[in-house]
Design an enzyme around this catalytic site. Structure first.
Site, PDB file in Angstrom:
ATOM      1  N   ASN A 160       0.808  -1.231   0.000  1.00  0.00           N
ATOM      2  CA  ASN A 160       0.000   0.000   0.000  1.00  0.00           C
ATOM      3  C   ASN A 160       0.841   1.281   0.000  1.00  0.00           C
ATOM      4  OD1 ASN A 160       0.670  -0.702   2.672  1.00  0.00           O
ATOM      5  ND2 ASN A 160      -0.988   0.529   3.482  1.00  0.00           N
ATOM      6  N   GLU A 259       3.515  -4.931  12.369  1.00  0.00           N
ATOM      7  CA  GLU A 259       2.574  -3.822  12.151  1.00  0.00           C
ATOM      8  C   GLU A 259       1.485  -4.380  11.232  1.00  0.00           C
ATOM      9  OE1 GLU A 259       5.051  -0.529  10.796  1.00  0.00           O
ATOM     10  OE2 GLU A 259       5.554  -0.090  12.878  1.00  0.00           O
ATOM     11  N   CYS A 293      -3.243   1.469   6.495  1.00  0.00           N
ATOM     12  CA  CYS A 293      -3.670   0.710   7.679  1.00  0.00           C
ATOM     13  C   CYS A 293      -4.378   1.597   8.689  1.00  0.00           C
ATOM     14  CB  CYS A 293      -2.457   0.047   8.316  1.00  0.00           C
ATOM     15  SG  CYS A 293      -1.209   1.246   8.809  1.00  0.00           S
ATOM     16  N   GLU A 472       7.399   0.603  16.570  1.00  0.00           N
ATOM     17  CA  GLU A 472       8.567   1.115  15.861  1.00  0.00           C
ATOM     18  C   GLU A 472       8.480   2.635  15.899  1.00  0.00           C
ATOM     19  OE1 GLU A 472       9.557  -0.937  12.193  1.00  0.00           O
ATOM     20  OE2 GLU A 472       8.785  -2.818  12.966  1.00  0.00           O
TER      21      GLU A 472
HETATM   22  P1  NAD Z   1      -0.099  -9.406   3.244  1.00  0.00           P
HETATM   23  O1  NAD Z   1      -0.113  -9.848   4.657  1.00  0.00           O
HETATM   24  O2  NAD Z   1      -0.879 -10.189   2.256  1.00  0.00           O
HETATM   25  O3  NAD Z   1       1.388  -9.342   2.682  1.00  0.00           O
HETATM   26  C1  NAD Z   1       2.393  -8.586   3.309  1.00  0.00           C
HETATM   27  C2  NAD Z   1       3.755  -9.129   2.900  1.00  0.00           C
HETATM   28  O4  NAD Z   1       3.908 -10.434   3.437  1.00  0.00           O
HETATM   29  C3  NAD Z   1       3.933  -9.268   1.390  1.00  0.00           C
HETATM   30  O5  NAD Z   1       5.273  -8.971   1.063  1.00  0.00           O
HETATM   31  C4  NAD Z   1       3.655 -10.738   1.155  1.00  0.00           C
HETATM   32  O6  NAD Z   1       4.244 -11.274  -0.003  1.00  0.00           O
HETATM   33  C5  NAD Z   1       4.283 -11.335   2.411  1.00  0.00           C
HETATM   34  N1  NAD Z   1       3.766 -12.656   2.786  1.00  0.00           N
HETATM   35  C6  NAD Z   1       2.543 -13.170   2.561  1.00  0.00           C
HETATM   36  N2  NAD Z   1       2.452 -14.407   3.101  1.00  0.00           N
HETATM   37  C7  NAD Z   1       3.649 -14.658   3.693  1.00  0.00           C
HETATM   38  C8  NAD Z   1       4.181 -15.761   4.410  1.00  0.00           C
HETATM   39  N3  NAD Z   1       3.452 -16.851   4.654  1.00  0.00           N
HETATM   40  N4  NAD Z   1       5.446 -15.687   4.867  1.00  0.00           N
HETATM   41  C9  NAD Z   1       6.206 -14.570   4.656  1.00  0.00           C
HETATM   42  N5  NAD Z   1       5.751 -13.509   3.960  1.00  0.00           N
HETATM   43  C10 NAD Z   1       4.488 -13.543   3.486  1.00  0.00           C
HETATM   44  O7  NAD Z   1      -0.565  -7.881   3.283  1.00  0.00           O
HETATM   45  P2  NAD Z   1      -0.855  -6.940   2.052  1.00  0.00           P
HETATM   46  O8  NAD Z   1      -2.134  -7.404   1.409  1.00  0.00           O
HETATM   47  O9  NAD Z   1       0.372  -6.813   1.235  1.00  0.00           O
HETATM   48  O10 NAD Z   1      -1.090  -5.511   2.794  1.00  0.00           O
HETATM   49  C11 NAD Z   1      -2.304  -5.098   3.296  1.00  0.00           C
HETATM   50  C12 NAD Z   1      -2.391  -5.385   4.778  1.00  0.00           C
HETATM   51  O11 NAD Z   1      -1.293  -4.792   5.450  1.00  0.00           O
HETATM   52  C13 NAD Z   1      -3.619  -4.769   5.427  1.00  0.00           C
HETATM   53  O12 NAD Z   1      -4.142  -5.682   6.360  1.00  0.00           O
HETATM   54  C14 NAD Z   1      -3.078  -3.555   6.152  1.00  0.00           C
HETATM   55  O13 NAD Z   1      -3.834  -3.113   7.250  1.00  0.00           O
HETATM   56  C15 NAD Z   1      -1.753  -4.045   6.576  1.00  0.00           C
HETATM   57  N6  NAD Z   1      -0.847  -2.929   6.839  1.00  0.00           N
HETATM   58  C16 NAD Z   1      -0.534  -2.612   8.123  1.00  0.00           C
HETATM   59  C17 NAD Z   1       0.294  -1.518   8.396  1.00  0.00           C
HETATM   60  C18 NAD Z   1       0.678  -1.104   9.797  1.00  0.00           C
HETATM   61  O14 NAD Z   1       1.584  -0.279   9.938  1.00  0.00           O
HETATM   62  N7  NAD Z   1       0.026  -1.602  10.831  1.00  0.00           N
HETATM   63  C19 NAD Z   1       0.813  -0.787   7.352  1.00  0.00           C
HETATM   64  C20 NAD Z   1       0.465  -1.135   6.047  1.00  0.00           C
HETATM   65  C21 NAD Z   1      -0.370  -2.214   5.790  1.00  0.00           C
HETATM   66  O1  6OD Z   2       3.764   6.533   8.898  1.00  0.00           O
HETATM   67  C1  6OD Z   2       4.313   5.488   9.267  1.00  0.00           C
HETATM   68  O2  6OD Z   2       5.416   5.471   9.823  1.00  0.00           O
HETATM   69  C2  6OD Z   2       3.642   4.193   9.055  1.00  0.00           C
HETATM   70  N1  6OD Z   2       4.304   3.108   9.529  1.00  0.00           N
HETATM   71  C3  6OD Z   2       2.469   4.132   8.392  1.00  0.00           C
HETATM   72  C4  6OD Z   2       1.736   2.971   8.161  1.00  0.00           C
HETATM   73  C5  6OD Z   2       0.675   3.032   7.348  1.00  0.00           C
HETATM   74  C6  6OD Z   2      -0.089   1.879   7.019  1.00  0.00           C
HETATM   75  O3  6OD Z   2      -0.560   1.656   5.940  1.00  0.00           O
END
Ligand code: NAD
Ligand code: 6OD
Length: 491
Positions: A160, A259, A293, A472
């Site tokens: 994202n 995260e 997120c 973090e």
């Molecule tokens: P995802 O969990 O599908 O994938 C994230 C990463 O993990 C990708 O690089 C993917 O290839 C890898 N991955 C997938 N399965 C794996 C496994 N079994 N072992 C190791 N790596 C693996 O997430 P996404 O669809 O790419 O992103 C969207 C999600 O991320 C949403 O739920 C969003 O809320 C969350 N997100 C959280 C934050 C935060 O800071 N809390 C920030 C951005 C996105």
């Molecule tokens: O702003 C940041 O440092 C951060 N980790 C944002 C995360 C956004 C999630 O999509």
């Protein structure tokens, strides 16, 4: 370097790009048009192994022994290199994600630059903990904790905010003296590769930063997290994947930082500046097409101003400009993929079946032939749902929110906290005491008052419950990417 006539996005190991293997290519797709624009070389387990080994050699050799002042100077040069190549980073981020070019420039790439500068400052200013212990007969002991890098850190990131989130981890990890192997999302591989070039230009030794491309458990993500040479894992992504990665890492008891997802609430009180609240809510629901997120998907509004907020948000949603990412007027891009659009449209259906009133949106926009193959959805707002309905309980990750009325502060706090997630919340009020009181009662990692996504990178960032483990940012990052050895000297 190319294989055949196609443009390849390559793995980067031990300071050099790896010649792509024709048999292991997968498509890089522009989400705005649905067109394939490159091929990505999926790393096999042998290549992941090489990446981990080269990181280990860099850590044991030059990089792990580099003095702090040289490491932070290098980070500052990296920031300069990204700025010097800003438009290349912007173009790569836009090609991978379809996000508006202005957002890529002003948020994603600008924050990557800031991540390198801020963590250079943070690490340069980090001292050691020490305690004087009083012992019997007037003697004393001096305790001091020496912080040492973890070693080789696996960095796994989502699609994202690809460069922003990658650099948010890579900058502190390197500043603390670790070597990294990064696995960007298979859907957004490009900027991790450009970052390899910027790091090399800035003088990072070979092996300290490696990129392996691919997918999850049966691919590069799984090979990396299972690898015995990994000393820690920092992961941003969905809660389900985080749980999976945690179980993969568990047998070797390595530190993890997670995260994860969110189902973030906003609470709007009747005493809020409604204009300011509407501007903030519009950003918090629709930025990056709702794919942050921290985005708000639940808006609890005091009943007396419910109509004003609903009408104001509908007007602002209608004013969003969905168009080609290169158009500077575009505010809202596509979702990342057709698969993600199918998921989001599934929630649109569920909401209607649960009796939602669709105030705006609810479908797929008509954007003409050029963008017809892209994964677009309409900005959408619902009323008529409750916390019992799946679209209000589950993370959707799209440009959509449910508006729900409340009558008292206590009720609003209860509704906002009624979730298994715990990432972020925002409270809109002009009552100073109420703002502090309610913000503190949110069971989340980050709680804003009259703001959303306002960041000081030195402050802790992370979530509770399904939203993650650990924090973090600033000193929290230094704590994760280092381990203390306490030295106790009897004086
Ligand atoms: P995802 O969990 O599908 O994938 C994230 C990463 O993990 C990708 O690089 C993917 O290839 C890898 N991955 C997938 N399965 C794996 C496994 N079994 N072992 C190791 N790596 C693996 O997430 P996404 O669809 O790419 O992103 C969207 C999600 O991320 C949403 O739920 C969003 O809320 C969350 N997100 C959280 C934050 C935060 O800071 N809390 C920030 C951005 C996105
Ligand atoms: O702003 C940041 O440092 C951060 N980790 C944002 C995360 C956004 C999630 O999509």
């Amino acid at each position: 370097m190319t294989a055949g006539t196609e443009y390849w996005i390559r793995n980067f190991v031990n300071g050099g790009f790896v010649e792509p293997d024709e048999a292991r290519g997968f498509a890089a797709v522009d989400p705005a048009t649905g067109r394939v624009f490159a091929r990505v070389h999926e790393a096999d387990s042998a290549l992941v192994d090489r990446a981990v080994m080269s990181a280990r050699q860099a850590f044991d050799g030059s990089w792990g022994r580099t003095p702090v002042r040289d490491r932070v100077a290098l980070l500052r040069r990296v920031a300069d290199r990204i700025e010097a190549r800003l438009e290349e980073f912007v173009a790569a981020e836009v090609a991978d994600t379809g996000k508006p070019v202005t957002q890529a420039r002003e948020l994603d790439v600008a924050r990557a630059v800031e991540n390198f500068r801020v963590f250079a400052d943070v690490v340069a200013a980090t001292g050691q903990e020490s305690f004087i212990t009083d012992l019997p007969e007037g003697r004393q002991a001096l305790n001091y904790a020496v912080r040492k890098p973890l070693g080789v850190v696996a960095v796994i990131t989502p699609w994202n905010l690809p460069l922003l989130l990658l650099s948010w981890k890579v900058a502190p990890a390197l500043a603390c003296g670790n070597a990294v192997v990064v696995k960007p999302s298979d859907q957004t591989p490009s900027t991790a590769v450009l970052l390899a070039e910027a790091l090399t230009e800035a003088g990072l030794p070979p092996g300290a930063y490696n990129v392996v491309h691919g997918f999850g458990s049966g691919s590069a993500g799984g090979y990396l997290t299972r690898h015995p040479g990994i000393d820690g894992v920092t992961f941003t992504g969905s809660s389900a994947t985080g749980s999976h990665v945690m179980s993969t890492v568990a047998p070797r008891v390595r530190p993890v930082s997670f995260e994860l997802g969110g189902k973030n609430a906003a609470i709007v009180f009747e005493d809020a500046d409604l204009h300011e609240a509407l501007t903030g809510l519009t950003k918090s629901i629709f930025t990056n097409t709702g794919q942050v997120c921290l985005c708000t998907e639940r808006v609890y509004v005091q009943r007396s101003v419910f109509g004003d907020i609903a009408d104001g948000l509908v007007g602002r949603a209608r004013a969003l400009h969905l168009s080609h990412p290169a158009d500077a007027r575009t505010t809202t891009g596509p979702l990342i993929s057709q698969a993600h659009r199918t998921k989001v449209l599934g929630y649109f259906d569920q909401a209607e079946k649960a009796g939602a009133d669709v105030l705006v949106g609810g479908g797929v926009p008509e954007l003409g032939a050029e963008l017809g193959g892209g994964s677009w959805v309409e900005p959408t707002l619902w009323t008529g749902l409750t916390n019992a309905d799946a679209p209000v309980r589950e993370e959707i990750f799209g440009p959509v929110a449910a508006l729900i009325p409340f009558d008292s502060e206590e009720e609003a706090v209860g509704l906002a906290n009624d979730t298994e997630y715990g990432l972020a919340a925002s409270v809109w009020t002009n009552d100073l005491r109420r703002g502090h009181r309610v913000a503190q009662r949110m069971n989340v990692g980050m709680s804003w008052v009259n703001a959303w996504y306002l960041r000081d990178l030195r402050s802790p960032f992370g979530g509770t419950g399904l939203s993650g483990i650990g924090r973090e940012g600033g000193g929290s990052s230094v704590h994760f990417y280092t381990e203390p050895t306490n030295v106790c000297v009897q004086l």
